[in-house]
Design a protein around this motif. Structure first.
Motif, short mmCIF file in Angstrom:
data_model
loop_
_atom_site.label_atom_id
_atom_site.label_comp_id
_atom_site.label_asym_id
_atom_site.label_seq_id
_atom_site.Cartn_x
_atom_site.Cartn_y
_atom_site.Cartn_z
N GLU A 62 0.82 -1.21 0.00
CA GLU A 62 0.00 0.00 0.00
C GLU A 62 0.86 1.27 0.00
OE1 GLU A 62 -2.36 -3.37 1.01
OE2 GLU A 62 -0.49 -2.64 1.91
N ASP A 63 2.03 1.20 0.65
CA ASP A 63 2.94 2.35 0.63
C ASP A 63 3.61 2.52 -0.73
OD1 ASP A 63 2.42 3.03 3.23
OD2 ASP A 63 4.14 1.95 4.06
N LEU A 64 3.86 1.39 -1.40
CA LEU A 64 4.60 1.42 -2.67
C LEU A 64 3.69 1.80 -3.85
CD1 LEU A 64 6.65 -1.86 -2.12
CD2 LEU A 64 7.61 0.45 -2.21
N TYR A 65 2.45 1.29 -3.85
CA TYR A 65 1.54 1.46 -4.98
C TYR A 65 0.20 2.04 -4.50
CZ TYR A 65 4.85 -1.75 -7.22
OH TYR A 65 5.99 -2.34 -7.69
N ASP A 66 -0.42 2.77 -5.37
CA ASP A 66 -1.75 3.28 -5.05
C ASP A 66 -2.78 2.16 -5.10
OD1 ASP A 66 -3.58 5.55 -4.58
OD2 ASP A 66 -4.37 4.98 -6.55
N ARG A 67 -2.67 1.32 -6.14
CA ARG A 67 -3.51 0.12 -6.27
C ARG A 67 -2.67 -1.01 -6.85
NH1 ARG A 67 -8.42 1.25 -9.95
NH2 ARG A 67 -7.10 2.92 -10.77
N PHE A 68 -3.02 -2.25 -6.48
CA PHE A 68 -2.29 -3.41 -6.98
C PHE A 68 -3.31 -4.53 -7.18
CE2 PHE A 68 0.56 -6.87 -7.39
CZ PHE A 68 1.86 -6.38 -7.56
N ASP A 69 -3.49 -4.94 -8.42
CA ASP A 69 -4.49 -5.97 -8.74
C ASP A 69 -3.97 -7.35 -8.31
OD1 ASP A 69 -6.42 -7.61 -9.77
OD2 ASP A 69 -6.43 -6.72 -11.77
N PRO A 70 -4.66 -8.04 -7.41
CA PRO A 70 -4.19 -9.37 -6.95
C PRO A 70 -4.21 -10.44 -8.04
CG PRO A 70 -5.82 -8.44 -5.45
CD PRO A 70 -5.85 -7.62 -6.70
N ILE A 100 9.32 -18.32 -14.22
CA ILE A 100 10.18 -17.45 -13.41
C ILE A 100 9.37 -16.46 -12.60
CG2 ILE A 100 12.06 -15.78 -13.46
CD1 ILE A 100 12.92 -18.58 -14.15
N GLY A 101 8.33 -15.90 -13.18
CA GLY A 101 7.55 -14.90 -12.48
C GLY A 101 6.18 -14.71 -13.10
N GLN A 102 5.42 -13.78 -12.54
CA GLN A 102 4.10 -13.47 -13.07
C GLN A 102 3.90 -11.96 -13.04
OE1 GLN A 102 2.12 -16.04 -10.23
NE2 GLN A 102 1.11 -14.26 -9.28
N VAL A 103 2.97 -11.48 -13.88
CA VAL A 103 2.79 -10.05 -14.08
C VAL A 103 1.43 -9.62 -13.54
CG1 VAL A 103 2.69 -8.19 -15.78
CG2 VAL A 103 4.27 -10.10 -16.11
N HIS A 104 1.44 -8.51 -12.78
CA HIS A 104 0.22 -7.94 -12.23
C HIS A 104 0.06 -6.49 -12.71
CE1 HIS A 104 -0.72 -11.00 -9.04
NE2 HIS A 104 0.54 -11.33 -9.33
N GLN A 105 -1.17 -6.07 -12.79
CA GLN A 105 -1.47 -4.67 -13.12
C GLN A 105 -1.52 -3.86 -11.82
OE1 GLN A 105 -4.53 -3.35 -16.30
NE2 GLN A 105 -5.63 -3.25 -14.38
N ALA A 106 -0.96 -2.64 -11.87
CA ALA A 106 -0.96 -1.79 -10.68
C ALA A 106 -0.93 -0.32 -11.09
CB ALA A 106 0.24 -2.13 -9.79
N TRP A 107 -1.06 0.55 -10.09
CA TRP A 107 -0.98 1.99 -10.31
C TRP A 107 -0.03 2.59 -9.28
CZ3 TRP A 107 -5.04 -0.96 -11.40
CH2 TRP A 107 -5.72 -0.74 -12.61
N THR A 108 0.85 3.47 -9.72
CA THR A 108 1.81 4.09 -8.81
C THR A 108 1.12 5.17 -7.97
OG1 THR A 108 2.47 5.75 -10.43
CG2 THR A 108 3.68 3.67 -10.43
N ARG A 109 1.84 5.68 -7.00
CA ARG A 109 1.27 6.70 -6.12
C ARG A 109 0.96 7.99 -6.87
NH1 ARG A 109 -0.82 4.77 -1.80
NH2 ARG A 109 -0.59 6.81 -0.77
#
Length: 563
Positions: A119-127, A135-144
């Motif tokens: 919550e401190d790093l991103y404004d929103r983070f889609d679970p 190796i990894g997975q990709v999520h959609q998010a919004w910065t502060r």
């Protein structure tokens, strides 16, 4: 069993690996390398001798073994110098099909990376992930500050899993080398070592960030080619935050109007030529899932963790190879294939030339535009390997990249003639390489080297005379040869003096052209210097010819005659 005791940290995993391969018909192989005992009571599976059937069984075993071995199979699919064609073809179909990690694990990974809450790093983070791989997975998010981003999160524990599996691969490779006499160009340990390096690069997201920035810099003048924007402060070794790409996979454009598809194709080919021939830095895995297109037909390259770097001599050799192949010059192509690798033994260039001629005859029976550059390079490497020539791994990565590019291009625009599409870009590259502004520094460098060599010659002659005086070199001559030696030395001194004058004039001319003297006077000085160098060079050559005509003996001939 000492080898196993030194390297294995997970016997249970080794048992699982051997059991899976045995179940798919490779039990006899593990018996030969003394690992069959790890699966007591195993069922004997009849192994087919058909290469294609064996390749399919290997494919199934690798898929069952999981992410590390899937990656290993994908990299092996780029190594025609290691595996037969049937296995290469089968392994090229490998794809990551991995269940996504749960939200709690993703949250923990992000917070461990940055030491702050999501919550401190991103404004929103889609679970819910947009995509998931080994190796990894990709999520959609919004910065502060409101920017929409894509966050690539490494799967928790994947680093340890890869390290454990690679350790077991080293063990199996050493066992193979111990119990089986392999007549191949590469040892199994070397192959695992190359894979180990590739995986270390892929699990370090900071490397992918550096690659993205490098690509963006290389294509800063191409407004129709883009790479992910890396968000500083939200990117690290296990988490990578990038600007969100509003585009579709290139495979979704296959049904677009022909005019748009041709434009996309031209831009894609242009980007490929620049990466390979001009920059020497190319996308290592340009399959359709990593290439996107926006509504303006602009190309966006994603997932740049695997990038290949081609040294300058390889890019130049590749261009020479293309030219040699285009005119079916087997001799020149064979020399380039030899030059591109390292031979552990003496190579019969005549036999290599004959094999290369067979490849050229195979490919160039029809239209040039239908030739697959990736397949051609693969066959060249395979033939070189049979002659004991080891080629750098970058060439294998390049061959796979070329095949991916060609597959995308032909699916996107089947009517394309690849040769015609590449021609204008290749001409531009050639003109840049031949531009005097580009070759002038190289010529000046050579001139400096020549001057240095000529300056060293008197010192070397002095050292030789000192060795003669101190008795370190024994030369037996008769009195009648003294005058001949004097004449030979006098002739050498004159030729040497004229050669130094010629080199100095050439160097001065290049210095004038290079900016030591600015403006028209510099050009005039350069022309005068070049003209004088021609005169002095002519006199040096004339003196040399006169010396030969007068049959003046060389010092080395006199010494050799008196031995």
């Amino acid at each position: 069993m000492a080898i196993i005791a030194d390297t294995i940290s997970d016997i249970g995993r080794l048992r699982e690996i051997v059991a899976i391969f045995t179940r798919h018909g490779f039990g006899e192989f593990f018996e030969r390398i003394n690992l069959g005992r790890f699966v007591p009571g195993k069922a004997k599976v009849e192994a087919s001798r058909d290469p294609e059937a064996s390749a399919q069984r290997l494919l199934q075993a690798i898929q069952e073994l999981g992410p590390t071995y899937i990656k290993f199979g994908q990299i092996l699919s780029t190594r025609p110098d290691v595996l037969p064609p049937a296995y290469i073809k089968a392994l090229q179909t490998l794809q990551d099909r991995v269940q996504p990690v749960g939200w709690d694990a993703v949250r923990q990974q992000v917070e461990n990376e940055f030491g702050r809450s999501v919550e401190d790093l991103y404004d929103r983070f889609d679970p819910e992930p947009l995509a998931s791989a080994s190796i990894g997975q990709v999520h959609q998010a919004w910065t502060r500050d409101g920017r929409k981003v894509a966050v690539k999160v490494q799967r928790p524990g994947i680093d340890d899993t890869i390290r454990s599996d690679v350790s077991l691969m080293y063990t199996i490779a050493r066992m193979i080398e111990t119990f089986i006499d392999l007549d191949v160009g590469y040892t199994p340990t070397e192959i695992v070592h190359d894979f180990d390096k590739a995986m270390q690069m892929e699990v370090d997201f900071t490397r992918e960030a550096r690659n993205a920035r490098q690509f963006a810099s290389n294509f800063r003048d191409k407004s129709h080619v883009h790479f992910p924007e890396i968000i500083d402060g939200l990117s690290g070794r296990r988490v990578l935050t990038m600007g969100f790409i509003d585009a579709v996979k290139i495979s979704e454009t296959y049904s677009w109007p022909a005019e748009q598809r041709k434009l996309i194709c031209d831009r894609f080919v242009e980007a490929g030529v620049q990466m390979i021939l001009i920059d020497g830095f190319f996308h290592g895995d340009p399959h359709p899932g990593n290439i996107f297109v926006n509504e303006d037909c602009e190309i966006i390259f994603l997932d740049v963790g695997l990038a290949g770097t081609l040294p300058k001599f390889i890019t130049e050799s590749m261009f020479q190879l293309i030219l040699a192949a285009s005119v079916k010059d087997a001799a020149s192509a064979a020399r380039v294939v030899y030059k591109l690798g390292i031979a552990d033994q003496r190579v019969n260039l005549a036999d290599l030339k004959q094999d290369i001629q067979g490849i050229l005859d195979k490919y160039f029976t029809g239209e040039w535009g239908n030739v697959s550059a990736g397949d051609l390079l693969t066959d060249f490497m395979d033939r070189g390997s049979k002659h004991g020539i080891k080629h750098p791994p970058e060439l294998a990565s390049l061959a796979k990249a070329l095949m991916n590019v060609e597959g995308v291009v032909r699916a996107l625009y089947p009517e394309i003639d690849l040769l015609e599409a590449i021609k204008p870009h290749a001409k531009q590259y050639f003109s840049q390489r031949m531009n005097f502004e580009n070759i002038r520094p190289e010529l000046a460098k050579k001139a400096y080297e020549v001057v240095g060599l000529l300056q060293d010659l008197p010192l070397q002659m002095s050292q030789l005379m000192m060795d003669l005086e101190k008795g370190r070199v024994n030369v037996v001559v008769s009195g009648s040869d003294i005058r001949n030696i004097q004449a030979a030395l006098r002739s050498l001194a004159i030729t040497l003096f004229l050669g130094m004058v010629t080199a100095a004039l050439l160097l001065g001319g290049f210095a004038a052209l290079g900016g030591a003297t600015v403006g028209p006077p510099g050009t005039i000085v350069a022309v005068i210097a070049f003209a004088l160098s021609l005169v002095s060079g002519f006199f040096a050559f004339a003196w040399h010819v006169v010396a030969i005509r007068l049959k003046r003996p060389k010092l080395t001939d006199i010494i050799r005659r008196k031995r």
